[in-house]
Design an enzyme around this catalytic site. Structure first.
Site, mmCIF file in Angstrom:
data_model
loop_
_atom_site.group_PDB
_atom_site.id
_atom_site.type_symbol
_atom_site.label_atom_id
_atom_site.label_comp_id
_atom_site.label_asym_id
_atom_site.label_seq_id
_atom_site.Cartn_x
_atom_site.Cartn_y
_atom_site.Cartn_z
ATOM 1 N N ASP A 12 -7.036 4.320 -4.537
ATOM 2 C CA ASP A 12 -7.708 4.201 -3.241
ATOM 3 C C ASP A 12 -8.312 5.592 -3.005
ATOM 4 O O ASP A 12 -8.547 6.316 -3.997
ATOM 5 C CB ASP A 12 -6.699 3.789 -2.135
ATOM 6 C CG ASP A 12 -7.387 3.332 -0.855
ATOM 7 O OD1 ASP A 12 -7.820 2.178 -0.787
ATOM 8 O OD2 ASP A 12 -7.529 4.142 0.090
ATOM 9 N N LYS B 174 0.862 -1.193 0.000
ATOM 10 C CA LYS B 174 0.000 0.000 0.000
ATOM 11 C C LYS B 174 0.887 1.228 0.000
ATOM 12 O O LYS B 174 2.029 1.166 0.459
ATOM 13 C CB LYS B 174 -0.873 0.023 1.263
ATOM 14 C CG LYS B 174 -2.093 0.904 1.140
ATOM 15 C CD LYS B 174 -3.236 0.171 0.474
ATOM 16 C CE LYS B 174 -4.403 1.061 0.171
ATOM 17 N NZ LYS B 174 -5.583 0.262 -0.259
HETATM 18 P P1 NDP Z 1 -12.946 7.901 -3.012
HETATM 19 O O1 NDP Z 1 -11.869 8.890 -2.821
HETATM 20 O O2 NDP Z 1 -13.495 7.664 -4.368
HETATM 21 O O3 NDP Z 1 -14.185 8.236 -2.053
HETATM 22 C C1 NDP Z 1 -14.011 8.336 -0.683
HETATM 23 C C2 NDP Z 1 -15.343 8.709 -0.063
HETATM 24 O O4 NDP Z 1 -15.241 8.577 1.365
HETATM 25 C C3 NDP Z 1 -15.726 10.158 -0.312
HETATM 26 O O5 NDP Z 1 -17.126 10.279 -0.324
HETATM 27 C C4 NDP Z 1 -15.116 10.859 0.897
HETATM 28 O O6 NDP Z 1 -15.725 12.100 1.230
HETATM 29 C C5 NDP Z 1 -15.361 9.849 1.990
HETATM 30 N N1 NDP Z 1 -14.340 9.997 3.012
HETATM 31 C C6 NDP Z 1 -13.014 9.778 2.857
HETATM 32 N N2 NDP Z 1 -12.348 10.058 3.983
HETATM 33 C C7 NDP Z 1 -13.272 10.457 4.865
HETATM 34 C C8 NDP Z 1 -13.221 10.874 6.193
HETATM 35 N N3 NDP Z 1 -12.048 10.942 6.869
HETATM 36 N N4 NDP Z 1 -14.388 11.203 6.802
HETATM 37 C C9 NDP Z 1 -15.562 11.145 6.130
HETATM 38 N N5 NDP Z 1 -15.675 10.761 4.850
HETATM 39 C C10 NDP Z 1 -14.551 10.423 4.234
HETATM 40 O O7 NDP Z 1 -12.370 6.538 -2.390
HETATM 41 P P2 NDP Z 1 -12.874 5.035 -2.631
HETATM 42 O O8 NDP Z 1 -14.333 5.010 -2.838
HETATM 43 O O9 NDP Z 1 -11.978 4.415 -3.624
HETATM 44 O O10 NDP Z 1 -12.512 4.374 -1.221
HETATM 45 C C11 NDP Z 1 -13.458 4.292 -0.150
HETATM 46 C C12 NDP Z 1 -13.017 3.205 0.817
HETATM 47 O O11 NDP Z 1 -12.977 1.944 0.125
HETATM 48 C C13 NDP Z 1 -11.631 3.371 1.431
HETATM 49 O O12 NDP Z 1 -11.641 2.838 2.736
HETATM 50 C C14 NDP Z 1 -10.746 2.498 0.541
HETATM 51 O O13 NDP Z 1 -9.587 2.085 1.201
HETATM 52 C C15 NDP Z 1 -11.693 1.338 0.293
HETATM 53 N N6 NDP Z 1 -11.412 0.509 -0.868
HETATM 54 C C16 NDP Z 1 -11.291 1.035 -2.118
HETATM 55 C C17 NDP Z 1 -11.064 0.228 -3.202
HETATM 56 C C18 NDP Z 1 -11.004 0.750 -4.598
HETATM 57 O O14 NDP Z 1 -10.894 -0.063 -5.520
HETATM 58 N N7 NDP Z 1 -11.117 2.051 -4.815
HETATM 59 C C19 NDP Z 1 -10.879 -1.231 -3.043
HETATM 60 C C20 NDP Z 1 -11.107 -1.708 -1.704
HETATM 61 C C21 NDP Z 1 -11.345 -0.847 -0.669
HETATM 62 P P3 NDP Z 1 -14.957 13.484 0.844
HETATM 63 O O15 NDP Z 1 -14.979 13.548 -0.643
HETATM 64 O O16 NDP Z 1 -15.756 14.548 1.507
HETATM 65 O O17 NDP Z 1 -13.564 13.341 1.408
HETATM 66 O O1 2IT Z 2 -7.933 -1.496 -0.718
HETATM 67 C C1 2IT Z 2 -7.873 -2.012 -1.864
HETATM 68 O O2 2IT Z 2 -7.974 -3.226 -2.029
HETATM 69 C C2 2IT Z 2 -7.665 -1.122 -3.000
HETATM 70 N N1 2IT Z 2 -7.600 0.097 -2.819
HETATM 71 C C3 2IT Z 2 -7.505 -1.697 -4.379
HETATM 72 C C4 2IT Z 2 -6.077 -2.111 -4.616
HETATM 73 C C5 2IT Z 2 -5.762 -2.554 -6.017
HETATM 74 O O3 2IT Z 2 -4.586 -2.868 -6.232
HETATM 75 O O4 2IT Z 2 -6.635 -2.595 -6.897
#
Ligand code: NDP
Ligand code: 2IT
Length: 449
Positions: A169, A129
């Protein structure tokens, strides 16, 4: 205490002493260690091999300076990270997070989780990561490009298609991956397998954008099926409104559920008619707006600012935390339970506190832990790597079908491990054990690594 319990306790005490100031990292380690004692009772050779002491220590932690120039001509500096946690079963694989809260503890917790998640996918990917405390909010495209190019100028010396393959992420989506890929290519030549989550015109995979959210809902479908339920007619809360949340909402609609609330860091919205997905995508994917803007298009919806109450006070059958770590605590869990929640599946990484997880489990709520429920994103990244190696591009249907099969298998393997180790139905224990066993076996086979 059994030998396994003694071993796990002893190693955790050492991990606490060695990483005293890394609260999120210790939380993630504790959750995994709590599940593993019965494994060590069954396989005592892993105690003799000091497998946990080795696994919990990252193979490599890189931290670096990221200097860049903002639109006012001012020099800015951020801190970049890459934690190459475990290459026991494949090249390091995991996302990059750009958020002001990023520090070594956060990246180590995410990297540690990634080891077991990636193992659960059944695909040959190790755990890693990275990220930066850079805050993308309010930055111009030019500033994003300046930062990401500088970030990649340093990161490029540590990654490669068979070495370490980053992806997105929080705060890192298609735009950031595009700029980083371009910079990597200028420095090293075209190697399309070096990043995943790429655009479709330069080696990306159909279905990767949707994969994490879709996968989380496919996982929840398996959980519901285990008690003879399905999505039809059920309401859902989905926190966040980023990549994971949007595609969880899309798949919930496709399977007959009604998502009625979502959020960002400024607050949450409730739309009892169901969240309008088209509006949400336009606001979040194109205009990069705050969630309250939704009311301009749907005045019948409500907006509740952060601090007044949490999204978990909304009454619904299903809850999908898809924003960030520790966004759902014990009180939130109790409120959800009082409101009749049946199932919780984690789209985000470690969104529920340890106490919240226990509360759900003690009250008979179906609970799908992050490392199993959100593994569809990284699994589809591995499918992107396969396509890159083959120099082929599969159809959306082909990728989605593979994703569905992977999520179903993860559910089945986690449920089977929970059963085998005496805690039927406990998917936290099942996912941790199933993820761990493959990594432990690979480490043992490779000698002292
Ligand atoms: P994005 O940046 O696309 O979206 C993040 C969302 O979460 C936004 O709505 C953001 O609001 C909100 N958010 C982030 N930080 C905070 C905080 N501290 N307090 C309140 N709201 C918050 O990220 P993703 O959708 O990609 O990721 C979301 C989660 O999913 C994370 O935990 C990530 O690690 C996990 N994840 C992502 C994967 C992927 O493929 N993208 C895979 C597996 C897990 P704002 O815009 O206001 O900050
Ligand atoms: O938390 C996760 O699994 C991710 N942000 C996706 C990682 C990836 O390599 O696609």
């Amino acid at each position: 205490m059994t030998k396994g319990q003694e071993y796990v306790k002893r190693v955790f005490e050492q991990v606490k002493a060695d990483n005293a100031h890394e609260a999120e990292f210790l939380q993630a380690v504790e959750e995994v260690f709590d599940s593993l004692a019965p494994v060590f009772d069954k396989y005592p050779q892993y105690i003799d091999d000091n497998i946990l002491e080795r696994l919990v220590e990252p193979e490599r932690v890189v931290s670096f300076r990221v200097p860049w120039v903002d639109d006012q001509g001012q020099v800015q500096v951020n801190r970049g990270y890459r934690v190459q946690y475990s290459s026991a079963i494949g090249p390091y694989k995991g996302g990059l997070r750009f958020h002001p809260s990023v520090n070594q503890s956060i990246i180590k917790f995410l990297g540690f989780e990634q080891i077991f998640k990636n193992s659960l996918t059944g695909l040959p990917i190790g755990g890693g990561k990275g990220g930066s405390n850079f805050d993308p909010k309010g930055k111009s495209d030019r500033e994003i490009m300046a930062f990401t190019q500088s970030f990649m100028t340093e990161l490029q010396r540590h990654i490669g298609p068979d070495v370490d393959v980053p992806a997105g992420d929080i705060g890192v989506g298609a735009r950031e991956i595009g700029y980083m890929f371009g910079q990597y290519k200028r420095l090293n030549g075209y190697q399309n397998g070096v990043l995943t989550g790429k655009g479709l015109t330069y080696g990306g995979s159909l279905g990767r954008t949707e994969a994490t959210g879709y996968g989380t809902v496919y996982f929840a479908e398996q959980m519901l099926a285990s008690i003879g339920h399905h999505f039809e007619g059920k309401t859902a809360i989905v926190s966040g409104s980023g990549n994971v949340a949007i595609y969880a909402i899309e798949k919930l609609y496709q399977l007959g559920a009604k998502p009625i609330a979502c959020s960002d860091s400024s607050g949450y919205i409730i739309d009892e008619n169901g969240i309008n997905l088209e509006t949400l995508k336009r606001l979040k994917e194109i205009e990069r707006e705050r969630i309250s803007k939704y009311l301009d298009y749907h005045p019948e919806a409500q907006f509740v600012p952060t601090g007044e109450s949490t999204i978990w006070t909304v009454k619904a059958d299903l809850a999908f935390p898809c924003a960030t770590q520790n966004e759902l605590n014990e009180d939130d869990a109790k409120t959800l339970i009082a409101n009749g929640v049946i199932a919780v599946a984690e789209g985000a990484n470690m969104p529920s506190t340890l106490e919240a997880v226990t509360t759900f489990q003690e009250n008979g709520v179906l609970f799908g832990p992050a490392k199993a429920a959100n593994a569809g994103g990284v699994a589809t990244s591995a499918l992107e790597m396969s396509q890159n190696s083959q120099r082929l591009a599969w159809s959306f249907e082909e990728v989605d079908e593979k994703l569905y099969g992977i999520m179903k298998t993860i559910y089945e393997n986690a449920a089977a491990a929970a059963e085998e180790f005496g805690q039927p139905g406990n998917l936290v224990v099942g996912a941790n054990i199933a993820g761990f066993l493959k990594v432990a076996e690979a480490m043992s086979a490779q000698g002292v690594i």
